[in-house]
Motif scaffolding. Structure first.
Motif, short mmCIF file in Angstrom:
data_model
loop_
_atom_site.label_atom_id
_atom_site.label_comp_id
_atom_site.label_asym_id
_atom_site.label_seq_id
_atom_site.Cartn_x
_atom_site.Cartn_y
_atom_site.Cartn_z
N ASP A 68 98.24 -60.07 112.64
CA ASP A 68 98.05 -58.97 111.55
C ASP A 68 99.13 -58.78 111.52
N LEU A 69 100.61 -58.70 111.28
CA LEU A 69 102.22 -57.98 111.12
C LEU A 69 102.18 -56.84 111.37
N SER A 70 100.86 -56.69 109.96
CA SER A 70 100.84 -55.26 109.27
C SER A 70 100.75 -54.10 110.94
N VAL A 71 99.85 -54.17 112.04
CA VAL A 71 99.78 -53.25 112.89
C VAL A 71 101.01 -53.32 113.98
N LEU A 72 101.38 -54.15 113.63
CA LEU A 72 102.40 -54.15 115.00
C LEU A 72 103.69 -53.64 114.25
N ASP A 73 105.22 -52.94 115.28
CA ASP A 73 105.89 -52.50 115.46
C ASP A 73 107.32 -53.38 114.50
N PRO A 74 107.11 -52.87 113.22
CA PRO A 74 108.24 -54.12 112.41
C PRO A 74 109.99 -53.55 112.81
N ASP A 75 109.97 -53.04 113.43
CA ASP A 75 111.09 -53.46 114.28
C ASP A 75 111.14 -53.72 115.99
N ALA A 76 109.65 -54.31 116.24
CA ALA A 76 109.76 -54.74 118.08
C ALA A 76 109.78 -55.82 117.78
#
Ligand SMILES: Cc1cc2nc3c(=O)[nH]c(=O)nc-3n(C[C@H](O)[C@H](O)[C@H](O)COP(=O)(O)O)c2cc1C
Length: 454
Positions: A319-327
């Motif tokens: 789930d890419l929504s829970v990751l820092d979008p810039d990490a």
């Protein structure tokens, strides 16, 4: 002499496949995917361009990984809704004479006995023009709707696939002799029973006792394609694939995968050059470079960042929504498509990918290269890919169906024909003959040993 560029067209029966959000573009008629007229039009376009085949992707569950919900996928029509890829084939075959059809079917959720009959039927109806993209599936949502609580672990799905292949080879190659159907009116015999035998398969995952239901078809085993590039995926491809479908955005990564699969094929006793590699590629072409760049800008203005993240979250099962979008994304062994996780983590050591960059990058090209330019510019780029990546052709996606394929056939194909890189007319009777040069599976392929030769 330079090798022939093998062309496949890539679609899924949905509006949001490789290019997400572009169904809103005024030139897109992707929403017509529910119409037979749409598919027969696509098939005729590709046949005009002497494409080997139309490749149809598929998924068996809704895309609900992103934010744990199907909402983002639904809003952008990202592989949801999607229709069954097999059911359009008869109509497309009736509208064409030569084009092949490579359809995606999952070994995880089919039964080999009934599946073998479906493919034999399609091989009959198309006169030997059918291929199969063998997938093990990647969506947990598919498992939840097809009788499981969760999907089987990644490598076990490949173990199931391995046994599945053994069963279908027995059914296609070994149950009926070529001369089993005698149709003798004088003797009153349609099939000589002594030339048909039960497969008697009893394995860990499948029990298939009896004879195959279909009489032999032109190709027997359909042309086999595979796309997984995890270690288990490569091992599987090296044994079974005749065509390998790749997703990489630069030539070095593609070449690395080609080399790995070819080495594994050699170790498995196969001629590595009998495997043909087709990277997914998007082409935006116009009469001039400037016009093509303007066309690309207009396509890109409709790309959906959130829709792309919804698609890639599902493919990777992260789930890419829970990751820092810039990490930067780190590699993890997920139960999704590990080859796709590798694509944005380990495949290109010179590059770090963040969720934001992934969403922006995959908008038009869906993880493959996007080649933009005049026919000569695009043809140069395709030739560069052939040389640098050591691939055999391309799986050409269509961001604004069917205009993308039509542009390719009207503009790029004539340029490639002038360069002697694609056919001007079809050669060979079946998809296998055209794509591999051999009418039946080759002696070094595992299906060959199952043949019943008197
Ligand atoms: C370029 C590419 C295209 C794929 N297309 C499909 C598809 O249409 N449907 C599907 O279920 N899996 C598709 N897959 C997934 C795989 O074929 C495979 O069965 C799987 O999920 C595991 O891949 P892996 O070995 O890379 O982990 C695709 C994979 C790649 C790399």
């Amino acid at each position: 002499m330079s090798k022939r560029i093998r062309l496949h067209g890539l679609r899924q029966s949905t509006v949001g496949h490789t290019a997400v959000g572009l169904w809103r573009h005024p030139d897109s008629r992707a929403h017509e995917y529910r119409e037979l007229a749409h598919w027969t039009e696509v098939a005729r376009i590709l046949e005009r361009g002497t494409f080997d085949a139309l490749f149809i992707a598929d998924a068996l569950g809704p895309l609900d990984t992103y934010r744990g919900s199907v909402d983002a996928a639904l809003r952008d029509g990202v592989q949801t809704p999607t229709d069954d890829p097999l059911l359009t084939l008869s109509a497309m075959a009736a509208a064409t004479e030569h084009l092949g059809f490579a359809v995606t079917v999952s070994t995880t959720y089919e039964q080999p006995y009934s599946f073998a009959r479906k493919m034999a039927t399609l091989d009959h109806l198309t006169h030997g023009r059918v291929g199969w993209n063998i997938v093990t599936s990647a969506l947990d949502s598919a498992a939840r709707n097809l009788g499981y609580d969760n999907q089987l672990p990644h490598d076990e799905r490949y173990a199931v696939a391995e046994e599945f292949m053994e069963v279908v080879y027995k059914l296609w190659e070994g149950s009926w002799r070529d001369d089993a159907v005698v149709r003798s009116v004088e003797e009153g015999v349609f099939v000589d029973p002594s030339r048909v035998r039960p497969v008697r398969h009893e394995g860990k995952y499948y029990k298939v006792r009896d004879i195959a239901l279909s009489e032999p078809s032109a190709q027997r085993t359909p042309v086999l394609y595979q796309a997984g590039t995890s270690p288990a995926g490569i091992a599987f491809a090296s044994r079974h694939a005749e065509g390998v479908f790749l997703s990489t955005y630069e030539t070095a990564g593609a070449r690395g995968l080609v080399t790995k699969v070819k080495e594994a094929a050699r170790a498995a006793g196969r001629d590595p050059d009998s495997l043909k590699f087709l990277p997914i590629t998007t082409v935006v072409v116009a009469e001039t470079d400037a016009e093509a760049r303007a066309k690309y800008a207009s396509y890109a203005s409709y790309a959906s960042w959130e829709g792309a993240l919804a698609r890639w979250s599902a493919l990777m099962q992260i789930d890419l929504s829970v990751l820092d979008p810039d990490a930067p994304l780190e590699y993890v062994d997920t139960d999704g498509i590990r080859g796709m996780v590798e694509l944005f983590t380990t495949l290109d050591p010179t590059r770090k990918w963040t969720p934001r960059a992934i969403g922006e990058f995959v908008g038009v090209g869906g993880g493959g290269p996007v080649l933009v330019g005049s026919p000569a510019t695009v043809a140069d780029e395709l030739e560069r890919w052939m040389d640098e990546a050591d691939v055999d052709g391309f799986n050409v996606a269509d961001p604004v169906a069917p205009a993308g394929h039509r542009d390719f056939v009207d503009l790029v194909v004539p340029e490639l024909r002038r360069r002697g890189r694609v056919w001007s007319a079809y050669e060979g009777a079946t998809l296998r003959e055209r794509f591999t040069g051999s009418p039946r599976v080759r002696p070094d392929h595992p299906a060959y040993g199952h043949r019943w030769v008197p």
